[in-house]
Design a protein around this motif. Structure first.
Motif, PDB file in Angstrom:
ATOM      1  N   MET A   1      53.781  40.085  48.929  1.00 59.75           N
ATOM      2  CA  MET A   1      52.995  39.463  47.898  1.00 59.75           C
ATOM      3  C   MET A   1      51.524  39.812  48.110  1.00 59.75           C
ATOM      4  O   MET A   1      50.988  39.675  49.196  1.00 59.75           O
ATOM      5  CB  MET A   1      53.225  37.952  47.937  1.00 59.75           C
ATOM      6  CG  MET A   1      52.408  37.203  46.911  1.00 59.75           C
ATOM      7  SD  MET A   1      52.532  35.438  47.251  1.00 59.75           S
ATOM      8  CE  MET A   1      53.068  34.836  45.708  1.00 59.75           C
ATOM      9  N   ALA A   2      50.865  40.252  47.045  1.00 59.85           N
ATOM     10  CA  ALA A   2      49.463  40.652  47.118  1.00 59.85           C
ATOM     11  C   ALA A   2      48.574  39.414  47.232  1.00 59.85           C
ATOM     12  O   ALA A   2      48.900  38.356  46.698  1.00 59.85           O
ATOM     13  CB  ALA A   2      49.084  41.445  45.865  1.00 59.85           C
ATOM     14  N   PRO A   3      47.446  39.554  47.949  1.00 62.40           N
ATOM     15  CA  PRO A   3      46.530  38.412  48.042  1.00 62.40           C
ATOM     16  C   PRO A   3      45.948  38.081  46.665  1.00 62.40           C
ATOM     17  O   PRO A   3      45.814  38.956  45.811  1.00 62.40           O
ATOM     18  CB  PRO A   3      45.443  38.877  49.011  1.00 62.40           C
ATOM     19  CG  PRO A   3      45.573  40.350  49.098  1.00 62.40           C
ATOM     20  CD  PRO A   3      46.966  40.710  48.671  1.00 62.40           C
ATOM     21  N   ARG A   4      45.645  36.797  46.472  1.00 61.66           N
ATOM     22  CA  ARG A   4      45.077  36.359  45.203  1.00 61.66           C
ATOM     23  C   ARG A   4      43.694  36.944  44.992  1.00 61.66           C
ATOM     24  O   ARG A   4      42.906  37.095  45.920  1.00 61.66           O
ATOM     25  CB  ARG A   4      44.939  34.831  45.197  1.00 61.66           C
ATOM     26  CG  ARG A   4      46.153  34.143  44.756  1.00 61.66           C
ATOM     27  CD  ARG A   4      46.028  32.657  44.599  1.00 61.66           C
ATOM     28  NE  ARG A   4      44.706  32.097  44.462  1.00 61.66           N
ATOM     29  CZ  ARG A   4      44.393  30.867  44.797  1.00 61.66           C
ATOM     30  NH1 ARG A   4      45.296  30.077  45.305  1.00 61.66           N
ATOM     31  NH2 ARG A   4      43.180  30.412  44.632  1.00 61.66           N
ATOM     32  N   GLU A   5      43.419  37.248  43.729  1.00 61.52           N
ATOM     33  CA  GLU A   5      42.101  37.735  43.340  1.00 61.52           C
ATOM     34  C   GLU A   5      41.105  36.585  43.431  1.00 61.52           C
ATOM     35  O   GLU A   5      41.411  35.452  43.079  1.00 61.52           O
ATOM     36  CB  GLU A   5      42.167  38.242  41.894  1.00 61.52           C
ATOM     37  CG  GLU A   5      40.886  38.801  41.376  1.00 61.52           C
ATOM     38  CD  GLU A   5      41.013  39.271  39.934  1.00 61.52           C
ATOM     39  OE1 GLU A   5      39.967  39.514  39.335  1.00 61.52           O
ATOM     40  OE2 GLU A   5      42.132  39.369  39.419  1.00 61.52           O
ATOM     41  N   LYS A   6      39.910  36.878  43.923  1.00 58.89           N
ATOM     42  CA  LYS A   6      38.867  35.854  43.995  1.00 58.89           C
ATOM     43  C   LYS A   6      38.123  35.789  42.680  1.00 58.89           C
ATOM     44  O   LYS A   6      37.961  36.788  41.984  1.00 58.89           O
ATOM     45  CB  LYS A   6      37.882  36.166  45.124  1.00 58.89           C
ATOM     46  CG  LYS A   6      38.444  35.927  46.490  1.00 58.89           C
ATOM     47  CD  LYS A   6      37.369  36.025  47.540  1.00 58.89           C
ATOM     48  CE  LYS A   6      37.943  35.688  48.891  1.00 58.89           C
ATOM     49  NZ  LYS A   6      36.898  35.622  49.900  1.00 58.89           N
ATOM     50  N   ALA A   7      37.651  34.596  42.362  1.00 52.84           N
ATOM     51  CA  ALA A   7      36.888  34.393  41.133  1.00 52.84           C
ATOM     52  C   ALA A   7      35.551  35.114  41.240  1.00 52.84           C
ATOM     53  O   ALA A   7      34.890  35.046  42.276  1.00 52.84           O
ATOM     54  CB  ALA A   7      36.657  32.913  40.901  1.00 52.84           C
TER      55      ALA A   7
END
Length: 162
Positions: A1-7
């Motif tokens: 699972m890819a890391p979440r994109e930061k805002a």
């Protein structure tokens, strides 16, 4: 699972526009999720569009809105089938403009182009058939209430203005 994109960096406001929502969820679940995401603060105003794909939320402070944005941005919600959320700051005035431009919900019959009538509603005097007869009773006696003759007076929406 890819890391979440930061805002991305942005100037905080008290309101967030949240996109990427995907049902199933309730309005209450959205509110609870946002209140948890902002650190236990309060969502003072919440609005979801008709298809529940976009919402606006106003928080008690800019800090609470910023905290909620950091927590939900790039998050898949609700698990396991929800969409990936994005959140951008906006003013309450900008949110109100979008809400005001949203078309009002129409009853299902109006969206489908069908006029419905209450088969148990009593007719006013002079509406055809005996006084107080229901539309079904009038139809059974050959009176549609619209003055039409023959087969035109029967069926859903017969004699109703659309």
């Amino acid at each position: 699972m890819a890391p979440r994109e930061k805002a991305p960096e942005a100037v905080p406001e008290k309101c967030l526009k949240i996109e990427g929502l995907k049902r199933p969820f309730t309005d209450k679940q959205v509110r609870e999720h946002l209140e948890e995401a902002c650190g236990g603060g309060a969502v003072s105003w919440l609005w979801l569009n008709r298809v529940k794909s976009v919402c606006f939320a106003e928080f008690s402070s800019k800090d609470e809105a910023a905290s909620a944005r950091r927590e939900i941005y790039g998050l898949q919600w609700p698990k396991p089938m929800g969409g990936v959320l994005t959140a951008s700051f906006c003013t309450r005035e900008e949110a109100d403009q979008v809400v005001a431009s949203e078309p009002a919900a129409k009853p299902i019959g109006a969206r489908l182009g069908v006029a419905y009538f209450d088969a148990h509603a009593r007719a006013p005097k002079g509406a055809g058939g005996p006084p107080g007869a229901t539309p079904l009773e009038r139809d059974a006696r050959g009176h549609s209430g619209s003055g039409s003759q023959g087969g035109e007076g029967h069926g859903q929406g017969a004699g109703m203005d659309t």
